[in-house]
Design an enzyme around this catalytic site. Sequence first.
Site, short mmCIF file in Angstrom:
data_model
loop_
_atom_site.label_atom_id
_atom_site.label_comp_id
_atom_site.label_asym_id
_atom_site.label_seq_id
_atom_site.Cartn_x
_atom_site.Cartn_y
_atom_site.Cartn_z
N ASP A 194 76.64 -58.57 60.93
CA ASP A 194 75.50 -59.43 60.68
C ASP A 194 75.70 -60.82 61.28
OD1 ASP A 194 72.85 -59.28 59.67
OD2 ASP A 194 73.38 -60.62 58.04
N HIS B 166 73.30 -60.15 53.54
CA HIS B 166 74.21 -60.62 54.57
C HIS B 166 75.62 -60.05 54.37
CE1 HIS B 166 75.28 -63.22 57.84
NE2 HIS B 166 75.98 -64.08 57.11
N PHE C 280 80.81 -68.44 57.40
CA PHE C 280 80.51 -69.71 56.74
C PHE C 280 80.89 -69.67 55.26
CE2 PHE C 280 76.96 -72.56 55.02
CZ PHE C 280 77.63 -73.74 55.34
N SER D 6 79.23 -62.84 60.16
CA SER D 6 78.43 -64.06 60.12
C SER D 6 78.80 -64.98 61.28
CB SER D 6 78.61 -64.73 58.75
OG SER D 6 77.76 -65.82 58.58
N LEU D 7 79.22 -66.21 61.00
CA LEU D 7 79.71 -67.09 62.06
C LEU D 7 80.93 -66.49 62.76
CD1 LEU D 7 79.51 -70.74 60.62
CD2 LEU D 7 78.17 -69.78 62.51
#
Length: 473
Positions: free
Chosen positions: A194, A281, A96, A171-172
């Site tokens: 993550d 993150h 993201f 992430s995404l």
Amino acid sequence: MLIFWTITLFLLGAAQGNEICYADLGCFSDIEPWAGTPIRPLKLLPWSPERINTRFLLYTNENPNNFQILRLSDPSTIEASNFHMDRKTRFIIHGFIDKGEEGWVVDMCKNMFEVEEVNCIGVDWKKGSQTTYTQAANNVRVVGTQVAQMLHILSTNYSYSPSNVHLIGHSLGAHVAGEAGSRTPGLARITGLDPVEASFEGTPEEVRLDPSDADFVDVIHTDSAPLIPFLGFGSKQMLGHLDFFPNGGENMPGCKKNILSQIVDIDGIWSGTRDFVACNHLRSYKYYSESILSPDGFTAYPCTSYKAFESNKCFPCPDQGCPQMGHYADKFAGRTSEEQQKFFLNTGDARNFARWRYGVSVTLSGRTVTGQIKVALYGNKGNTRQYDIFRGLITPGSTHSNEFDAELDVGTIEKVKFLWNNHLVNPTFPRLGAANITVHKGEDKTVYSFCSEDTVREDVLLTLMPCPTPGTM
């Protein structure tokens, strides 16, 4: 009656949902489990490939600084590039509010080039990620399908097997990799850095990354505290064959929360403040990138919980060994069980993050005093600083044990230095010693024993050499 049928048709339409189809990619709907659920309440469809504008940016050992674009619409760009059919291919997929030309993607590729010849492809979908979070989470489906389409082109046009492909998603991007993997039989590996929690944790497997998406799936969790109220972006759910929780998986050393962490608007937090607020993150890709150049510096231990790990209950490695978190986790692939496995380790608070865990037991000699004892290890590759082993009442004949994470691998341990103090004035000048010190190396279970018959005063170093072997006295 007209009102009845109008309501009925409306409800049927809501149940069936909307659908949008894109040439070569297929159709996408907003029915469950993709939308209309407590986890994904908003009914949104993914944007078109043209609007997302996914780009495949190829870096190789021959062009480490400047990418070549591979186009789905023009496979000849693959032939015209430096793509090598006889090398592995690793795709790096950002998350993201990020982009494929981001420094960390290029840095990760460059680290790979130091240890292997590889095709390193940055998947840039920034136009689809730099929007509201919920829309970006839905755009994941199109991007993942496009990655799968690229793998299909490589397989059908060039006989390049998915067994040579590794998808790395942050992430995404981790769920993009999952979507691609679910559409690509025989994919070798996916690494989730993550994987993000919101809109994915607790959903069915077809929505998120899961172990069926590749032959081997490893996951690094660095921000797995709940999103509300702790602003943890990452998922705590087990998503791979091996799930790594460095430093417990929630709060990484060197990351400090701040007043912005109280904001719960996931769309507003990231822009301009991600390195400040999303430090935990982002640690996942920093650990992975460093692990490429440190093949034994991220040994992870199977354990039921981080509390048990911190209580020294998960050391040394079991008979089947321990995996390395990060780049070399796949060396452990043949030793995975059918059950998902959880592993723990500690890292440093800044580069270099790598650590080597040692277990030390000290058997004392001399006087009874109150104080603390410390030990430093000296090996053929260097020496550690002093580490605390015990604080409290020190009695002769007693044995105290502790584990610590050193900043370096000292190699073959040649000697140990012992120190004690209590910072109290004692006119009798008590002397204390270590009759025996045993050192365990965590990853290979090597045991070293050191002996001494001497005692020393407070703050005086005592050097212990290897214990004589039987028959040498």
